[in-house]
Design a protein around this motif. Structure first.
Motif, short mmCIF file in Angstrom:
data_model
loop_
_atom_site.label_atom_id
_atom_site.label_comp_id
_atom_site.label_asym_id
_atom_site.label_seq_id
_atom_site.Cartn_x
_atom_site.Cartn_y
_atom_site.Cartn_z
N LEU A 91 0.91 -1.07 0.03
CA LEU A 91 -0.29 -0.27 -0.13
C LEU A 91 0.51 1.14 0.03
O LEU A 91 1.95 1.23 0.84
N LEU A 92 0.37 2.30 -1.10
CA LEU A 92 1.45 3.73 -0.84
C LEU A 92 0.64 4.58 -0.71
O LEU A 92 -0.24 4.52 -1.14
N ARG A 93 1.48 5.39 0.19
CA ARG A 93 0.28 6.53 0.38
C ARG A 93 0.78 8.08 0.20
O ARG A 93 1.82 7.64 -0.46
N PHE A 94 -0.45 9.04 -0.77
CA PHE A 94 0.45 9.89 -1.57
C PHE A 94 -0.44 11.65 -0.93
O PHE A 94 -1.26 11.38 -0.52
N ASN A 95 0.27 12.55 -1.19
CA ASN A 95 -0.22 14.31 -0.70
C ASN A 95 -1.14 14.38 -1.76
O ASN A 95 -1.51 15.63 -1.26
N GLU A 96 -1.34 13.84 -2.92
CA GLU A 96 -2.05 14.41 -3.49
C GLU A 96 -2.86 13.02 -4.82
O GLU A 96 -2.15 12.13 -4.09
#
Length: 359
Positions: A91-96
């Protein structure tokens, strides 16, 4: 292709890199279809609308982005999902919000509004972050940021192509280092990585069109790149080594403009299929050194009784069949005319529904 109309049940359409599978994102999860014979393979994320969905060739690995207000299922979270064991493996999270996801044998490419983040596929480690509009001559217009960025990744080689100036038709051809040979990106004061060519490989600027580029496609081996601009009247094919134009293809002989939905080479690289907002799908032969070549075959949607315009198309691996998926849930096979035939019209061979639970 993302489908933004609220009236549509389908939210996303995408063929895999071998054109043997079709991913259909809906407001209630995704469905994966095998295209020959046409059959449903698997379904998933059934409680969430799909924002993006990308398949890794013909394997059980999917990259999935949802479009929900539920925590962990927003467009800022990317799931790498194994359909065989029905499990999220990363799982990868991004700021946009994530705008696009691409996969090839070496890399995972995540596209944001104005940047591209590249990960090694084997270990899901970040290699570098590229500034998408580093070649711009004027400030990025707001309308350019309202549409998903266009990025193409060669299936077989680490070559990436993307428009680097939203006001002009310039395309960046980035040749990435093989995983393990790339230098560690140098952080900047903002925390982002540099776009120094030495960080990820090398790049060239291709002056492809006078108007902004809206569609890109690599030939399987990366030797050629097809480009189309916002006018949609001319498609150009380029040699990625020399930057020389191989062919110039006329979608419209009278200059009628259209929005290009998709470009796709045949598996043997001798043909290109072009889908657009017009009622005609064009098939071009990419051979020799002729310029301004007209299409060698076509599919006339209105003559087939098809009214939906939003669609993507590709060749099946036999190089003789065009497959077309529509945003309203229709899926067709069309056969190319026999070699030497004076009739350029493709013959309809199959028709299926993408929204049914069986073919």
């Amino acid at each position: 292709m993302q489908i933004r109309e609220r009236t549509k049940d389908i939210t996303f359409l995408s063929f895999n890199q071998t054109n043997t599978c079709l991913l259909v994102g809906t407001k209630a999860g995704y469905t994966l279809w095998r295209t020959d014979p046409f059959d449903q393979c698997t379904r998933g994320f059934s409680d969430h609308p799909i924002h993006l969905c990308e398949m890794f060739f013909s394997t059980s690995l999917l990259a999935v982005v949802c479009n929900s207000s539920v925590e962990n299922f927003t467009p800022r979270v990317l799931y790498l999902y194994n359909t065989k064991i029905d499990q999220v493996i990363c799982l990868l999270r991004f700021n946009e919000d994530i705008q696009s996801v691409k996969l090839n044998q070496q890399y995972l490419v995540v596209v944001l509004k104005q940047s591209i983040i590249i990960y090694t596929l084997e270990k899901i480690e970040p290699v570098c972050t590229l500034d998408m509009y580093f070649n711009q001559t004027t400030p990025v217009p707001p309308e350019a940021l309202s549409n998903p960025p266009i990025v193409a990744l060669c299936p077989q080689k680490p070559i990436l192509a993307y428009p680097c100036d939203p006001a002009r038709g310039n395309v960046c051809l980035a040749r990435l280092n093989e995983p393990g040979s790339a230098r560690t990106p140098t952080p900047t004061s903002s925390g982002a990585s540099t776009t120094d060519a030495e960080t990820y490989g090398s790049y060239q600027i291709l002056e492809a069109h006078d108007h902004p580029v809206v569609a890109l496609a690599f030939r399987k081996d990366g030797q050629w790149l097809a480009t189309a601009s916002a006018k949609g009247t001319i498609i150009r094919v380029w040699d990625t080594e020399s930057k020389a134009m191989v062919m110039e293809l006329k979608r419209s002989s009278v200059g009628r403009q259209a929005h290009i939905h998709s470009l796709a080479f045949s598996d043997d690289g001798t043909m290109l299929v072009v889908s657009s907002s017009s009622k005609t799908i064009h098939i071009f032969a990419i051979q020799g050194e002729k310029k301004s070549e007209k299409s060698c075959a076509f599919i006339r949607l209105d003559q087939e009784g098809i009214t939906e315009t939003k669609h993507i198309s590709s060749f099946k691996p036999d190089n003789q069949t065009i497959q077309v998926a529509f945003a309203d849930g229709q899926y067709f096979h069309f056969r190319l005319p026999p070699p030497g035939s004076t009739n350029k019209k493709c013959e309809r061979a199959e028709h299926h529904s993408l929204l049914s639970t069986s073919s």
